[in-house]
Structure formats: C-alpha cells, structure tokens
Enzyme design. Structure first.
Site, PDB file in Angstrom:
ATOM      1  N   LYS A  54      32.532  56.177  35.274  1.00  0.00           N
ATOM      2  CA  LYS A  54      31.603  56.100  36.409  1.00  0.00           C
ATOM      3  C   LYS A  54      30.666  57.299  36.501  1.00  0.00           C
ATOM      4  CE  LYS A  54      34.353  53.019  39.153  1.00  0.00           C
ATOM      5  NZ  LYS A  54      34.651  52.647  40.525  1.00  0.00           N
ATOM      6  N   ARG A  93      31.095  43.066  32.023  1.00  0.00           N
ATOM      7  CA  ARG A  93      31.866  41.855  31.695  1.00  0.00           C
ATOM      8  C   ARG A  93      31.484  40.757  32.667  1.00  0.00           C
ATOM      9  NH1 ARG A  93      34.720  42.011  36.332  1.00  0.00           N
ATOM     10  NH2 ARG A  93      35.304  44.063  37.085  1.00  0.00           N
TER      11      ARG A  93
HETATM   12  P1  ADP Z   1      35.837  49.733  41.843  1.00  0.00           P
HETATM   13  O1  ADP Z   1      35.685  50.201  40.439  1.00  0.00           O
HETATM   14  O2  ADP Z   1      37.223  49.898  42.364  1.00  0.00           O
HETATM   15  O3  ADP Z   1      35.266  48.375  42.041  1.00  0.00           O
HETATM   16  P2  ADP Z   1      33.513  50.690  43.347  1.00  0.00           P
HETATM   17  O4  ADP Z   1      32.814  51.981  43.155  1.00  0.00           O
HETATM   18  O5  ADP Z   1      32.802  49.482  42.888  1.00  0.00           O
HETATM   19  O6  ADP Z   1      34.948  50.780  42.704  1.00  0.00           O
HETATM   20  O7  ADP Z   1      33.842  50.549  44.888  1.00  0.00           O
HETATM   21  C1  ADP Z   1      34.653  49.519  45.394  1.00  0.00           C
HETATM   22  C2  ADP Z   1      34.357  49.330  46.875  1.00  0.00           C
HETATM   23  O8  ADP Z   1      34.611  50.528  47.606  1.00  0.00           O
HETATM   24  C3  ADP Z   1      32.912  48.992  47.189  1.00  0.00           C
HETATM   25  O9  ADP Z   1      32.669  47.616  47.116  1.00  0.00           O
HETATM   26  C4  ADP Z   1      32.751  49.514  48.606  1.00  0.00           C
HETATM   27  O10 ADP Z   1      33.270  48.602  49.537  1.00  0.00           O
HETATM   28  C5  ADP Z   1      33.620  50.739  48.608  1.00  0.00           C
HETATM   29  N1  ADP Z   1      32.859  51.971  48.334  1.00  0.00           N
HETATM   30  C6  ADP Z   1      32.681  52.553  47.130  1.00  0.00           C
HETATM   31  N2  ADP Z   1      31.940  53.675  47.241  1.00  0.00           N
HETATM   32  C7  ADP Z   1      31.624  53.803  48.546  1.00  0.00           C
HETATM   33  C8  ADP Z   1      30.906  54.782  49.329  1.00  0.00           C
HETATM   34  N3  ADP Z   1      30.363  55.851  48.762  1.00  0.00           N
HETATM   35  N4  ADP Z   1      30.815  54.575  50.663  1.00  0.00           N
HETATM   36  C9  ADP Z   1      31.382  53.509  51.237  1.00  0.00           C
HETATM   37  N5  ADP Z   1      32.088  52.580  50.582  1.00  0.00           N
HETATM   38  C10 ADP Z   1      32.216  52.713  49.249  1.00  0.00           C
END
Ligand code: ADP
Ligand code: ADP
Ligand code: MG
Length: 459
Positions: free
Chosen positions: A120, A296
C-alpha cells in the site's frame, strides 16, 4: 501482443468465484480444471468443471496457497492459463511470476504491476506521482513513539493500517495518545498473523466516509477503460456487506474526476486485465482520496456487470488471450441501478459467529430476475475452514428504489435451513430509512444499526 492460445483454464480458487470462472470458460467454449482441497471434493465448481484435481488437505496453507502445487497441477492437466479469482494467491506477485515462468498465462496483471500496487505504501507513492489525491498521512511507522509524534502533528483521530493489509484487517482507529500503545501492538499483531508482515503506516481518519471504487479493464493493445463506480459504504469492521452502482453520493463532476484518476493510475503502472481503484470519499469536505488498488477481480464485480452489461470475467480471459477489449469507453453506459447483498453463513445476532454445517434447505425464489452467484446446493456442507460467504444476490432495476424493492422481495422469499445466514440481517439493512436515503457512511452499521437491531426476527 500476439494472441496466446488458451483452450483450458486452471481455476485456482473455490466457492462461488470458482463456479463463476467455470461458467465463464464454458460460455467461451473453453475447458476448465478446478484445483480443490480435501474439504471441497464435493463442491459445485468441482462438479461443473471438465476436470478437478486435489491440491491437498483442507487448510488453505496446505492447498489453495501452495504455489508450486498449483502450478504443477495446472501443467499436469494440460492448462494454458490460470485464473486466481479473489483472495488466496490472487494478489501475490510470486504466484503470477511462477505461472508465467512455467509458461502459463496468468489471468490478471503482470507480477511487476502487482508488486507496484500490492504494497500500500508503494501504491500511495504511485498515486502521488500521478497527482491522485491521497489521505494525509505518514509513511511507515517503526514504533509507538513515531506514531505519537506523527499523530500529534497530523491531529487525532488517525487510522493505523497495515501495508500488506486486506479484508479490513490490521487497522485501528487512534483517538488520543493514550490509545497509541495498545492500537500499535494490536494492529501489528493482527497484520503479522494475517499477512506475515507487521509493517504499519498512518492515515488521517475520515469520520464521515463513503467507500467508492472504480472498476478498470485494460488490454495488451493500450486500451484502458473504466466501468464507473461501485459504492461499498455499508461495512462492518471495514469489510463490505452491500455494494451498489451507481453511487447515490456522487455528482457528475466528482464521478468524472474519480474515473480519470483511476485511469491515470492504471496507465502509469502499465496495468493489464481487471483491477479496482479504491477511494475514500470525505462526505463533509466533499473530497476523495486514494486508498489502494485491488489487482484482481472483486467479489462485487457483478453490480458493475449488471449496470454496464459487460461480463468482466469473460473480458479477463479474452485479455489474457491477447484480444482487445470488446468495447470502447464510449460504449460504456450505466443502465439502471444494481445492488449486491453478500450472504454469509454467520449469525448476526451472535456477533456474526460463523455457522458452518450441512445446508438442508436452499430455496431462492424462482424466476424473479435477481442474480444469485453461489456454490451452495441442498445437501452441501459449508466447511469451517474458509471465508463464510455462501452467496451473492444482485438485484438490477431501473432505479435505486426499485432495486431495493426487488432485493427485499428476493431475500424475504429465500428459504435456507441447516445453517444461519445473514439474510435476516441484510433485510434489516436494506429496510432501514437511512439506507433508503442513500446517506450511510462506513461506520453506520456499527454505530447506528447494530444498537437498534432488536431481537432476531422469527422466520
Ligand atoms: P483493505 O485492504 O483492508 O481493504 P482499505 O485501505 O481498502 O483496506 O480500507 C478498508 C476500509 O477501511 C475502507 O473501505 C474504509 O471504510 C476504511 N478506511 C480505510 N482508510 C480510511 C481512512 N483513512 N479514513 C476512514 N476510513 C478508512
Ligand atoms: P445468465 O445465463 O443470464 O448468465 P445465470 O443464471 O447463469 O444467468 O447467472 C449468472 C451468473 O450467476 C453466473 O455467471 C453464475 O456465476 C451465477 N449463478 C447463478 N446461479 C448460480 C448457482 N445456482 N450457483 C452458482 N452460481 C450461480
Ligand atoms: Mg480495500
């Protein structure tokens, strides 16, 4: 790129997505071979495929995650390509590389693209480079002291995240310095256990957020197209429960900006095949920020298929064959509204406890036009070893209200016995006035819906 001959596809996955891939192969006139664990010997994908081979015992570490075994099984059964599905090895560049080194087409991006977008922190750097907004934050944190210092500068609340993250794991909200030590150690431990990598980074926590993601497809001829957005704001513990398209929260200008950002990012890393660029949308500030790219096919791809009419898994296979996309950007039009409900074998009234076991009754309502992607049939035994998702219901209608109505009728008429499912819980969600408004944010389920859930409805 010249055409790659693919006549037989190896399916390196299980459950509904294995069934989905086998069906896509059949529709293209291709053969399919499913690799299965001992717990999945009697699964629907195994029954439907032209051939199936046992990979090893039930635990995924001994079967679905064994790179060498999968590659040998694909070669040994005369396959020319491997579809990784989602989860398992789908985002491991090592697997993509092992397939290609063995002369197998990997139905996904190149190992290099997975490397650039999989970590990431790398992905965030890439987004910054091409001018895509990222959440204010601090890269790589080595200690609690660094966390406290960075959070102090940025201001609370913050979100600690795992660089290798996925499925909402390894994430902790930090609201004050006093929470830093325990958040750091629990996020690190969870990330280590889940991904074998405990590296953490920090982002500003957006309190009122929606999750909006853009589907992209890219071929080997320079065509990179988007299929608009999916809104996945109904979440529990950062995991998606319901997804829909189009998003009820986006205006045309923001939609255009987000789709262009996703395309810019895909182009900058030379992306091929299907991928999803995820964003968090700050409802108060009306701004979006890049979160990560999933390299994916995604669980929720059917909602996009419903509103665009484009078969994403079919395109994935054709792209791997070296064919150009079967459509141009100008051909992509959103028609109506689609909603997907994930149906998990879990008891929502017992803290979503998994409910494996034998399915004694499985009767979705017949002929009502709701798509059901599932691997379940009457008599099927849901094994305890894997993800608890057993089906996805996808309702498509001319508008959002009609889609909700259609989904409600479908879920109400769905009779299941032998296992607990999240069907009654999903009915609570889609029947809620806040969901009808289209205004829920990512913490709504936990903050508002769960406390007012009430007793379990009697079927
Ligand atoms: P993963 O790899 O677990 O999918 P993500 O970065 O896509 O991780 O984040 C998953 C979820 O967490 C997002 O859909 C959102 O709901 C929440 N999230 C992630 N980053 C933030 C942030 N900076 N502020 C608020 N919510 C967040
Ligand atoms: P169509 O023939 O219009 O494509 P299908 O009934 O085959 O419609 O459904 C479309 C998709 O839904 C399939 O690709 C498959 O993945 C999924 N699906 C439908 N029914 C089932 C089922 N009983 N088990 C597993 N998957 C299913
Ligand atoms: Mg994500």
């Amino acid at each position: 790129m010249s055409e790659t001959e693919i006549r037989r596809v190896f399916v390196a996955n299980r459950g509904e997505i294995a069934v989905r891939i086998v069906r896509a192969c059949k529709a293209l006139g291709l053969q399919s071979v499913v690799g299965f664990s001992a717990a999945d010997r009697d699964s629907l994908a195994v029954r439907m495929a032209d051939r199936a081979v046992c990979l090893g015992p039930a635990p995924s570490s001994a079967s679905y995650l064994k790179v060498d075994t999968l590659v040998a099984a694909a070669l040994g059964t005369g396959c020319q390509a491997v579809h990784p599905g989602y989860g398992f090895l789908s985002e491991r560049s090592q697997f993509a590389r092992a397939c290609v080194d063995a002369g197998l087409a990997f139905i996904g991006p190149t190992a290099e693209a997975i490397d650039r977008m999989g970590d990431k922190i790398n992905a965030i750097a890439e987004a910054k480079r091409v001018g895509v907004p990222v959440v204010p934050g601090k890269e790589r944190l080595e200690s609690v002291a660094e966390l406290v210092e960075a959070a102090g500068e940025m201001g609370y609340p913050c979100l600690l995240k795992a660089t290798a993250g996925g499925g909402g794991r390894g994430m902790r909200v930090v609201r004050s310095a006093s929470e830093a030590a325990s958040a750091f150690s629990s996020a690190q431990a969870e990330a280590l256990a889940a991904f074998g990598n405990g590296t953490l980074y920090l982002e500003k926590y957006i309190e009122e957020a929606r999750h909006i993601e853009i589907q992209v497809l890219a071929d080997h001829h320079g065509n990179v197209c988007h299929l608009y957005e999916r809104d996945c704001s109904v979440q529990r513990r950062h995991q998606k429960l319901i997804e829909e398209s189009p998003s009820p929260a986006l205006d045309a200008k923001t939609r255009a900006e987000m789709t262009q950002a996703a395309l810019a990012l895909a182009r900058s890393v030379g992306y091929r095949n299907a991928g999803t660029v995820e964003f968090v949308y700050d409802v108060r500030a009306k701004r979006f920020y890049f979160l990560e790219m999933n390299t994916r096919v995604q669980v929720e791809h059917p909602v996009t298929e419903a509103v665009t009419g484009i078969d994403i898994v079919r395109e994935q296979i054709l792209i791997a064959m070296g064919r150009p996309l079967s459509f141009t950007q100008g051909d992509v039009r959103l028609q109506g509204h689609a909603i997907e409900c994930r149906i998990n074998a879990e008891d929502a009234w017992k803290d979503f406890r998994p409910s494996p076991g034998t399915v004694t009754r499985w009767q979705p309502p017949a002929d009502d036009g709701v798509r059901l992607d599932t691997h379940v049939f009457e008599g099927y035994r849901v094994p305890p070893y894997y993800d608890s998702m057993v089906a996805k219901a996808i309702a498509h209608a001319p508008d959002r209200e009609a889609a909700i109505e259609k989904m409600t009728g479908f879920l109400r008429g769905f009779r299941v016995a032998g296992i607990a499912t999240t069907i009654p819980f999903q009915l609570k969600v889609i029947g809620h006035p806040r969901f009808a408004d289209g205004t829920v944010t990512t913490t709504w389920v936990e903050k508002q819906l769960m406390p007012e859930l009430g007793p379990q409805p009697t079927p």
